[in-house]
Write a protein that holds these residues in place. Structure first.
Motif, mmCIF file in Angstrom:
data_model
loop_
_atom_site.group_PDB
_atom_site.id
_atom_site.type_symbol
_atom_site.label_atom_id
_atom_site.label_comp_id
_atom_site.label_asym_id
_atom_site.label_seq_id
_atom_site.Cartn_x
_atom_site.Cartn_y
_atom_site.Cartn_z
ATOM 1 N N ILE A 1 -12.519 10.938 6.166
ATOM 2 C CA ILE A 1 -11.085 11.049 5.877
ATOM 3 C C ILE A 1 -10.461 9.678 6.123
ATOM 4 C CG2 ILE A 1 -8.957 12.274 6.476
ATOM 5 C CD1 ILE A 1 -11.263 14.129 5.524
ATOM 6 N N LEU A 2 -9.898 9.094 5.048
ATOM 7 C CA LEU A 2 -9.321 7.750 5.187
ATOM 8 C C LEU A 2 -7.821 7.712 4.920
ATOM 9 C CD1 LEU A 2 -12.369 6.899 5.218
ATOM 10 C CD2 LEU A 2 -11.637 4.830 4.070
ATOM 11 N N GLY A 3 -7.223 8.838 4.632
ATOM 12 C CA GLY A 3 -5.778 8.827 4.379
ATOM 13 C C GLY A 3 -5.342 10.179 3.862
ATOM 14 N N ASN A 4 -4.055 10.274 3.555
ATOM 15 C CA ASN A 4 -3.504 11.532 3.039
ATOM 16 C C ASN A 4 -2.456 11.207 1.977
ATOM 17 O OD1 ASN A 4 -2.810 14.189 2.682
ATOM 18 N ND2 ASN A 4 -1.469 14.267 4.479
ATOM 19 N N ALA A 5 -2.933 10.529 0.900
ATOM 20 C CA ALA A 5 -2.006 10.070 -0.146
ATOM 21 C C ALA A 5 -1.183 11.218 -0.719
ATOM 22 C CB ALA A 5 -2.796 9.378 -1.253
ATOM 23 N N SER A 6 -1.749 12.405 -0.783
ATOM 24 C CA SER A 6 -1.037 13.544 -1.394
ATOM 25 C C SER A 6 0.088 14.054 -0.495
ATOM 26 C CB SER A 6 -2.017 14.689 -1.662
ATOM 27 O OG SER A 6 -2.435 15.259 -0.424
ATOM 28 N N GLY B 1 0.853 -1.192 0.000
ATOM 29 C CA GLY B 1 0.000 0.000 0.000
ATOM 30 C C GLY B 1 0.883 1.234 0.000
ATOM 31 N N LEU B 2 0.309 2.352 -0.384
ATOM 32 C CA LEU B 2 1.083 3.594 -0.374
ATOM 33 C C LEU B 2 1.645 3.867 1.020
ATOM 34 C CD1 LEU B 2 1.930 5.944 -2.188
ATOM 35 C CD2 LEU B 2 -0.182 7.113 -1.523
ATOM 36 N N ILE B 3 0.910 3.431 2.038
ATOM 37 C CA ILE B 3 1.341 3.677 3.421
ATOM 38 C C ILE B 3 2.710 3.043 3.689
ATOM 39 C CG2 ILE B 3 0.170 1.654 4.399
ATOM 40 C CD1 ILE B 3 0.310 5.100 6.070
ATOM 41 N N GLY C 1 -13.277 10.137 10.656
ATOM 42 C CA GLY C 1 -12.053 9.489 10.190
ATOM 43 C C GLY C 1 -12.152 8.004 10.456
ATOM 44 N N PHE C 2 -11.426 7.237 9.661
ATOM 45 C CA PHE C 2 -11.432 5.784 9.870
ATOM 46 C C PHE C 2 -10.091 5.206 9.442
ATOM 47 C CE2 PHE C 2 -12.076 1.474 8.069
ATOM 48 C CZ PHE C 2 -12.448 0.826 9.233
ATOM 49 N N ASN C 3 -9.506 4.367 10.287
ATOM 50 C CA ASN C 3 -8.383 3.552 9.791
ATOM 51 C C ASN C 3 -8.627 2.098 10.172
ATOM 52 O OD1 ASN C 3 -6.184 2.499 11.785
ATOM 53 N ND2 ASN C 3 -6.816 4.486 12.603
ATOM 54 N N PHE C 4 -8.437 1.254 9.173
ATOM 55 C CA PHE C 4 -8.781 -0.161 9.273
ATOM 56 C C PHE C 4 -7.921 -0.875 10.322
ATOM 57 C CE2 PHE C 4 -8.521 -4.473 7.015
ATOM 58 C CZ PHE C 4 -9.711 -4.924 7.549
ATOM 59 N N GLY C 5 -6.644 -0.480 10.412
ATOM 60 C CA GLY C 5 -5.750 -1.137 11.373
ATOM 61 C C GLY C 5 -6.266 -0.993 12.793
ATOM 62 N N GLU D 1 -6.497 9.705 -18.292
ATOM 63 C CA GLU D 1 -6.377 8.239 -18.365
ATOM 64 C C GLU D 1 -7.107 7.593 -17.171
ATOM 65 O OE1 GLU D 1 -2.293 6.985 -18.286
ATOM 66 O OE2 GLU D 1 -2.897 4.889 -17.983
ATOM 67 N N ARG D 2 -6.950 8.196 -15.999
ATOM 68 C CA ARG D 2 -7.611 7.653 -14.805
ATOM 69 C C ARG D 2 -9.123 7.878 -14.859
ATOM 70 N NH1 ARG D 2 -2.853 8.505 -10.191
ATOM 71 N NH2 ARG D 2 -1.355 7.399 -11.487
ATOM 72 N N ARG D 3 -9.510 8.961 -15.541
ATOM 73 C CA ARG D 3 -10.948 9.216 -15.685
ATOM 74 C C ARG D 3 -11.581 8.058 -16.470
ATOM 75 N NH1 ARG D 3 -15.040 11.885 -17.670
ATOM 76 N NH2 ARG D 3 -14.238 11.764 -19.786
ATOM 77 N N VAL E 1 -13.415 11.078 -8.447
ATOM 78 C CA VAL E 1 -12.541 12.226 -8.712
ATOM 79 C C VAL E 1 -11.132 11.669 -8.868
ATOM 80 C CG1 VAL E 1 -11.641 14.434 -7.898
ATOM 81 C CG2 VAL E 1 -13.977 13.773 -7.338
ATOM 82 N N VAL E 2 -10.484 12.031 -9.984
ATOM 83 C CA VAL E 2 -9.141 11.512 -10.298
ATOM 84 C C VAL E 2 -8.283 12.653 -10.844
ATOM 85 C CG1 VAL E 2 -9.856 9.129 -10.772
ATOM 86 C CG2 VAL E 2 -9.970 10.843 -12.592
ATOM 87 N N SER E 3 -6.994 12.352 -11.064
ATOM 88 C CA SER E 3 -6.093 13.448 -11.403
ATOM 89 C C SER E 3 -5.830 13.616 -12.895
ATOM 90 C CB SER E 3 -4.758 13.273 -10.687
ATOM 91 O OG SER E 3 -4.166 12.067 -11.116
ATOM 92 N N ASN E 4 -6.141 12.616 -13.714
ATOM 93 C CA ASN E 4 -5.872 12.818 -15.144
ATOM 94 C C ASN E 4 -6.854 12.040 -16.007
ATOM 95 O OD1 ASN E 4 -4.873 10.102 -15.555
ATOM 96 N ND2 ASN E 4 -2.951 10.763 -14.579
ATOM 97 N N LEU F 1 -12.196 15.350 -13.166
ATOM 98 C CA LEU F 1 -10.794 15.643 -12.876
ATOM 99 C C LEU F 1 -10.736 16.518 -11.634
ATOM 100 C CD1 LEU F 1 -9.403 16.337 -16.462
ATOM 101 C CD2 LEU F 1 -9.278 14.233 -15.104
ATOM 102 N N ARG F 2 -9.763 16.229 -10.757
ATOM 103 C CA ARG F 2 -9.667 16.943 -9.483
ATOM 104 C C ARG F 2 -9.539 18.452 -9.686
ATOM 105 N NH1 ARG F 2 -5.430 14.044 -6.014
ATOM 106 N NH2 ARG F 2 -4.029 15.179 -7.344
ATOM 107 N N GLU F 3 -8.748 18.816 -10.697
ATOM 108 C CA GLU F 3 -8.476 20.251 -10.943
ATOM 109 C C GLU F 3 -9.737 21.053 -11.226
ATOM 110 O OE1 GLU F 3 -5.820 20.971 -14.158
ATOM 111 O OE2 GLU F 3 -4.046 20.619 -12.918
ATOM 112 N N GLY G 1 -7.322 4.213 -7.418
ATOM 113 C CA GLY G 1 -6.181 3.713 -6.638
ATOM 114 C C GLY G 1 -6.535 2.413 -5.917
ATOM 115 N N GLY G 2 -5.552 1.897 -5.186
ATOM 116 C CA GLY G 2 -5.752 0.635 -4.472
ATOM 117 C C GLY G 2 -6.995 0.677 -3.606
ATOM 118 N N LEU G 3 -7.101 1.648 -2.732
ATOM 119 C CA LEU G 3 -8.260 1.731 -1.838
ATOM 120 C C LEU G 3 -9.484 2.310 -2.558
ATOM 121 C CD1 LEU G 3 -9.543 1.460 0.968
ATOM 122 C CD2 LEU G 3 -8.699 3.758 1.482
ATOM 123 N N GLY G 4 -9.276 3.425 -3.269
ATOM 124 C CA GLY G 4 -10.418 4.114 -3.899
ATOM 125 C C GLY G 4 -11.208 3.202 -4.822
#
Ligand SMILES: NC(=O)c1ccc[n+]([C@@H]2O[C@H](COP(=O)([O-])OP(=O)(O)OC[C@H]3O[C@@H](n4cnc5c(N)ncnc54)[C@H](OP(=O)(O)O)[C@@H]3O)[C@@H](O)[C@H]2O)c1
Length: 320
Positions: A230-235, A40-42, A256-260, A176-178, A171-174, A191-193, A150-153
């Motif tokens: 709020i489930l993370g802060n990937a950015s 995971g990104l984490i 907020g939620f974290n699975f761990g 291709e992801r759209r 909501v995605v950043s580009n 797109l996020r922008e 993404g993995g979680l999204g």
């Protein structure tokens, strides 16, 4: 046995696959020979010093492999069984062997590859537990998902649909992801922008594992009694402060939620969800994002690619 370890906080570049203590299963534990570790990104965020893990540290939230040995008192599993295990509370997943309490281990259905089992375990189960147990998503709800491919999204969006959400928007950043988001079954993708300028829509639930400057603006995109989760802060970006008075004045919720953390308190409940996760993936009711596999003894570039957002999907480490 060997494990891919964090030895300082300089990121994946300095992680090393090296010998570590041999394991034998304690009472109620299952010793697993790992074939695949999910990333995971984490895990790369940990390697940059997040959480200040005691060093050397072995990250990794999930594994799949075969049972090598059973500790005293383990029931329902046998040596040789194909299993998946959640290492989220022990952080040892990037190891050739892991020893886990039986509650964290489930059998993998015969028709499901161990790679898919490892890829699904944390993210799909996080999505199920979060939507069923935490927000108790109601059929007919409208849901917005950040980092939607993404993995979680990717798992949040599909699980929301599976549970009866009437509208699930990405909501995605580009671009291709759209397109990827549409292939994953989202009803629309922005797109996020441009999202804040191009849509007036409001939502019952907004799921944000990404963060960034617009995080707080999402509160304006909630229906009455809607929830921003709020489930993370990937950015890894700083956030503008949120004025808590906005919540009561507008009848909206912020959670907020974290699975761990949830697993450490409710593992018996989670065990049933782990079984459900693998069934959903085995039956093609949930599609995993694209899988990328790297050998665990040569994984630095793949981990850097994940960190730089070049891998859009789920990274797995393959063990010798
Ligand atoms: N709360 C929980 O229980 C839980 C469980 C699993 C994961 N998480 C968290 O969820 C977040 C995503 O984890 P993941 O494993 O799904 O990661 P991932 O597969 O890499 O997905 C992260 C998504 O975030 C977006 N993003 C924005 N800025 C980014 C950046 N600088 N680097 C990388 N991605 C960026 C990307 O989507 P766009 O480019 O489309 O915006 C990407 O698809 C992490 O913060 C993780 O800690 C939380």
């Amino acid at each position: 046995m060997k494990a891919l370890q964090i030895i300082d906080y300089n990121g994946p570049e300095t992680m090393v696959y090296q010998e570590t203590e041999n394991l034998s299963p304690r009472e109620k534990e299952v010793l697993i020979k790992v074939n695949y570790s999910g990333v995971g990104l984490i895990d790369v965020i940990f390697a940059r010093g997040f959480g200040q893990l005691e060093l050397p540290a072995i990250p990794g939230l999930e594994v799949a492999g075969t049972v090598m040995e059973l500790g005293a008192g383990v029931t329902g599993l046998q040596v040789g069984d194909r299993v998946a295990g959640l290492t989220i509370n022990t952080l040892s997943g990037f190891s050739d062997l892991v020893s886990l309490h039986e509650d964290y281990v489930v059998k993998v259905p015969d028709c499901l590859g161990l790679d898919l089992a490892a890829a699904a375990l944390t993210n799909t189960t996080t999505a199920l537990v979060f939507l069923k147990e935490i927000v108790r998503l109601e059929a007919g709800s409208s849901v917005l998902v950040y980092g939607a491919t993404g993995g979680l999204g990717s798992q949040i969006g599909q699980t929301a649909k599976l549970l009866g959400a009437k509208k699930v928007i990405a909501v995605v950043s580009n671009e291709e992801r759209r397109q990827k988001a549409m292939d994953l079954g989202y009803d629309a993708a922005y797109l996020r922008e441009t999202f804040f300028n191009s849509s007036e829509e409001k939502f019952d639930l907004i799921v944000d594992p990404v963060g960034g400057e617009h995080r707080k603006d999402n509160l304006q995109k909630l229906n009455t009694h809607g929830t921003l989760a709020i489930l993370g802060n990937a950015s890894q970006e700083e956030h503008a402060d949120i004025d808590p008075d906005i919540l009561w004045l507008n009848n909206i919720n912020l959670i907020g939620f974290n699975f761990g953390g949830y697993c450490s308190q409710h593992i018996k409940t989670v065990h049933d969800y782990l079984i459900w996760t693998l069934k959903l993936v085995a039956n093609n009711q949930i599609q995993l994002p694209e899988l990328f596999t790297a050998p665990i003894d040569n994984a630095v570039q793949a981990l850097l690619d994940l960190e730089e957002g070049k891998i859009n999907g789920k990274l797995l480490l393959k063990h010798p």
